[in-house]
Design an enzyme around this catalytic site. Structure first.
Site, PDB file in Angstrom:
ATOM      1  N   HIS A 214      36.824   4.955  -3.217  1.00  0.00           N
ATOM      2  CA  HIS A 214      35.720   5.641  -3.081  1.00  0.00           C
ATOM      3  C   HIS A 214      36.150   7.336  -3.230  1.00  0.00           C
ATOM      4  CE1 HIS A 214      32.654   2.741  -0.833  1.00  0.00           C
ATOM      5  NE2 HIS A 214      33.854   1.970  -1.221  1.00  0.00           N
ATOM      6  N   CYS A 245      29.278   2.191   2.095  1.00  0.00           N
ATOM      7  CA  CYS A 245      29.172   1.057   2.846  1.00  0.00           C
ATOM      8  C   CYS A 245      28.348   1.600   4.039  1.00  0.00           C
ATOM      9  CB  CYS A 245      30.609   1.099   3.691  1.00  0.00           C
ATOM     10  SG  CYS A 245      30.551  -0.480   4.805  1.00  0.00           S
ATOM     11  N   ASN A 254      31.038   5.616  -4.179  1.00  0.00           N
ATOM     12  CA  ASN A 254      32.041   4.791  -4.963  1.00  0.00           C
ATOM     13  C   ASN A 254      32.720   5.492  -6.046  1.00  0.00           C
ATOM     14  OD1 ASN A 254      30.613   2.461  -3.554  1.00  0.00           O
ATOM     15  ND2 ASN A 254      32.347   1.537  -4.171  1.00  0.00           N
TER      16      ASN A 254
HETATM   17  P1  HMG Z   1      25.709 -11.940  13.462  1.00  0.00           P
HETATM   18  O1  HMG Z   1      24.650 -11.486  14.042  1.00  0.00           O
HETATM   19  O2  HMG Z   1      26.996 -11.835  14.250  1.00  0.00           O
HETATM   20  O3  HMG Z   1      25.773 -13.368  12.973  1.00  0.00           O
HETATM   21  O4  HMG Z   1      26.235 -11.463  12.059  1.00  0.00           O
HETATM   22  P2  HMG Z   1      25.679 -14.837  13.860  1.00  0.00           P
HETATM   23  O5  HMG Z   1      26.640 -15.690  13.270  1.00  0.00           O
HETATM   24  O6  HMG Z   1      25.641 -14.361  15.264  1.00  0.00           O
HETATM   25  O7  HMG Z   1      24.156 -15.327  13.458  1.00  0.00           O
HETATM   26  C1  HMG Z   1      23.132 -14.601  13.821  1.00  0.00           C
HETATM   27  C2  HMG Z   1      21.942 -15.061  12.828  1.00  0.00           C
HETATM   28  O8  HMG Z   1      22.176 -14.356  11.539  1.00  0.00           O
HETATM   29  C3  HMG Z   1      21.467 -16.568  12.876  1.00  0.00           C
HETATM   30  O9  HMG Z   1      20.264 -16.762  12.511  1.00  0.00           O
HETATM   31  C4  HMG Z   1      22.481 -16.815  11.423  1.00  0.00           C
HETATM   32  O10 HMG Z   1      21.894 -18.050  10.945  1.00  0.00           O
HETATM   33  C5  HMG Z   1      22.190 -15.657  10.515  1.00  0.00           C
HETATM   34  P3  HMG Z   1      19.254 -17.199  13.671  1.00  0.00           P
HETATM   35  O11 HMG Z   1      19.939 -18.522  14.179  1.00  0.00           O
HETATM   36  O12 HMG Z   1      19.565 -16.286  14.737  1.00  0.00           O
HETATM   37  O13 HMG Z   1      17.904 -17.285  13.032  1.00  0.00           O
HETATM   38  N1  HMG Z   1      23.307 -15.268   9.811  1.00  0.00           N
HETATM   39  C6  HMG Z   1      23.082 -15.390   8.287  1.00  0.00           C
HETATM   40  N2  HMG Z   1      21.859 -15.316   7.569  1.00  0.00           N
HETATM   41  C7  HMG Z   1      22.077 -15.241   6.216  1.00  0.00           C
HETATM   42  N3  HMG Z   1      23.384 -15.141   5.562  1.00  0.00           N
HETATM   43  C8  HMG Z   1      24.590 -15.434   6.536  1.00  0.00           C
HETATM   44  C9  HMG Z   1      24.506 -15.356   7.735  1.00  0.00           C
HETATM   45  N4  HMG Z   1      25.427 -15.234   8.763  1.00  0.00           N
HETATM   46  C10 HMG Z   1      24.744 -15.602   9.957  1.00  0.00           C
HETATM   47  N5  HMG Z   1      25.725 -15.083   5.898  1.00  0.00           N
HETATM   48  C11 HMG Z   1      27.177 -11.197   9.979  1.00  0.00           C
HETATM   49  C12 HMG Z   1      27.429 -11.456  11.523  1.00  0.00           C
HETATM   50  C13 HMG Z   1      28.779 -11.367   9.332  1.00  0.00           C
HETATM   51  C14 HMG Z   1      26.230 -12.371   9.134  1.00  0.00           C
HETATM   52  C15 HMG Z   1      26.721  -9.910   9.723  1.00  0.00           C
HETATM   53  O14 HMG Z   1      27.517  -8.827  10.579  1.00  0.00           O
HETATM   54  C16 HMG Z   1      26.559  -9.354   8.292  1.00  0.00           C
HETATM   55  O15 HMG Z   1      25.814  -9.886   7.419  1.00  0.00           O
HETATM   56  N6  HMG Z   1      27.490  -8.187   7.970  1.00  0.00           N
HETATM   57  C17 HMG Z   1      27.354  -7.813   6.845  1.00  0.00           C
HETATM   58  C18 HMG Z   1      27.654  -6.280   6.663  1.00  0.00           C
HETATM   59  C19 HMG Z   1      27.887  -5.978   5.213  1.00  0.00           C
HETATM   60  O16 HMG Z   1      27.337  -6.434   4.484  1.00  0.00           O
HETATM   61  N7  HMG Z   1      28.654  -4.861   5.017  1.00  0.00           N
HETATM   62  C20 HMG Z   1      28.839  -4.332   3.818  1.00  0.00           C
HETATM   63  C21 HMG Z   1      29.804  -5.120   2.945  1.00  0.00           C
HETATM   64  S1  HMG Z   1      31.564  -4.717   3.245  1.00  0.00           S
HETATM   65  C22 HMG Z   1      31.765  -3.454   2.268  1.00  0.00           C
HETATM   66  O17 HMG Z   1      30.922  -3.031   1.541  1.00  0.00           O
HETATM   67  C23 HMG Z   1      33.002  -2.895   2.117  1.00  0.00           C
HETATM   68  C24 HMG Z   1      33.850  -3.189   0.658  1.00  0.00           C
HETATM   69  O18 HMG Z   1      33.074  -2.782  -0.412  1.00  0.00           O
HETATM   70  C25 HMG Z   1      35.369  -2.630   0.542  1.00  0.00           C
HETATM   71  C26 HMG Z   1      35.332  -1.206   0.960  1.00  0.00           C
HETATM   72  O19 HMG Z   1      34.890  -0.412   0.482  1.00  0.00           O
HETATM   73  O20 HMG Z   1      36.114  -1.128   1.882  1.00  0.00           O
HETATM   74  C27 HMG Z   1      33.881  -4.783   0.393  1.00  0.00           C
HETATM   75 MG    MG Z   2      32.918  -0.447  -0.922  1.00  0.00          MG
END
Ligand code: HMG
Ligand code: MG
Length: 308
Positions: A214, A245, A254
């Site tokens: 980034h 992020c 980025n």
């Molecule tokens: P949570 O709330 O802890 O999940 O989220 P949970 O397991 O307790 O489930 C809660 C509800 O979410 C449930 O639904 C699940 O079914 C649903 P309910 O029963 O209440 O109706 N759920 C989902 N729905 C759709 N798709 C799924 C999913 N999983 C659970 N996959 C979770 C945990 C990981 C899902 C959440 O924290 C999350 O989605 N986080 C994503 C954050 C994110 O996307 N961040 C950016 C990406 S990382 C990044 O950018 C860095 C990178 O570029 C590298 C760098 O730059 O360093 C890669």
């Molecule tokens: Mg990133």
């Protein structure tokens, strides 16, 4: 032709996840197609994370089911857990004969960022991955791994290079084909890049590592150059410099794909990318997000176009 470097495009995922504008699905597919037409061979298209956490990518299934087939281009999508993998597999079943798609998992080297980003400790996240990576591979999907906050954490500050290297090695051992080292908040310097790489490269072939830089503080290209000199051949970048992020305050910026490609071509590396077409994709990204993007080579190229 000079040595080959893979530019791994993350704009449609890492970029758009952090944009205030909600780009319609058709616009996302148009951008992905323009990037593929510019010669990007690996494009991270979307993310099967919780739509509550990242509403910008709630159309992941639609995007995945309609990815444009282009010779030489394959796609990657993020999956945070088994639910995400299940959603990906359903989307792929809707598009038999579509272009190649693989998965990517992500976690952080620092505890606090990991908890903010995926609501779990690092150890709990590894337990989740043990239920994602082997089944994904069994289903024929390659899996990439990301380590975030490798060079610094927005909540904890400095990150021990040994810790970052250990997390990367565990991802490789769990079955990730390649691990990308993320400077999530753009604090790294070339000395830090070398320090982490020198812990990994004696044990890991260079092509199994990537740098995800980034440019928040203007060090991304210097860091990329350090990576090149250490032997890294895959660099992540985002068209126009889209994104950041959402769980790392201030992490916009980025490394812009055009800036990276300009540097690589100028140094004689072969990327397979057509710079003019890439600029066209950058202009499209600006139209879709409704804002001027920060990439400097993009701005310079567009200014020359207007003048010309
Ligand atoms: P949570 O709330 O802890 O999940 O989220 P949970 O397991 O307790 O489930 C809660 C509800 O979410 C449930 O639904 C699940 O079914 C649903 P309910 O029963 O209440 O109706 N759920 C989902 N729905 C759709 N798709 C799924 C999913 N999983 C659970 N996959 C979770 C945990 C990981 C899902 C959440 O924290 C999350 O989605 N986080 C994503 C954050 C994110 O996307 N961040 C950016 C990406 S990382 C990044 O950018 C860095 C990178 O570029 C590298 C760098 O730059 O360093 C890669
Ligand atoms: Mg990133």
């Amino acid at each position: 032709m000079g040595p080959r470097v893979t530019v791994y495009e993350v704009g449609p995922r890492d970029g758009l996840q952090n944009e205030a504008a909600l780009v319609p699905t058709a616009g996302k597919l148009q951008l992905i197609g323009a990037l593929a037409d510019a010669g990007l061979s690996r494009i991270e298209a979307t993310s099967f994370v919780s739509p509550t956490w990242i509403p910008q990518l709630s159309d992941a299934a639609e995007v995945t089911a309609h990815l444009p087939a282009r010779p030489g281009t394959s796609y990657v999508v993020l999956v945070p857990n088994a639910r995400g993998l299940g959603r990906l597999r359903e989307a792929l079943e809707r598009a038999p004969g579509g272009p190649p798609v693989s998965a990517a998992v992500f976690l952080s080297a620092s505890e606090t960022h990991n908890r903010k980003n995926v609501n779990k400790s690092v150890e709990e996240t590894f337990a989740v991955f043990a239920e994602v990576i082997p089944p994904a591979r069994k289903a024929g999907l390659e899996v990439r791994g990301y380590v975030s906050t490798v060079f610094g954490c927005p909540y904890e500050g400095a990150v021990d290079p040994g810790r970052a290297a250990e997390v990367a090695l565990r991802l490789l051992e769990l079955g990730c084909g390649q691990v990308s080292l993320g400077d999530t908040i753009g604090v790294g310097t070339p000395a830090q890049v070398r320090a982490v790489l020198r812990r990994l490269l004696p044990a890991v072939p260079a092509e199994r590592l990537a740098l995800h830089l980034h440019d928040t503080r203007g060090t991304a290209l210097a860091n990329a150059l350090a990576g090149l000199e250490e032997g890294i051949t895959t660099f992540d970048a985002s068209v126009g410099g889209l994104g950041g992020c959402p769980y790392a305050p201030g992490a916009s910026g980025n490394l812009a794909t055009e800036d990276l490609v300009y540097l690589l071509h100028g140094m004689g590396y072969d990327t397979g990318i057509d710079f003019e077409r890439l600029v066209g994709a950058g202009a499209l990204a600006q139209r879709l997000t409704g804002r001027e993007l920060p990439g400097r080579a993009l701005r310079a190229a567009l200014a020359t176009r207007t003048e010309g």
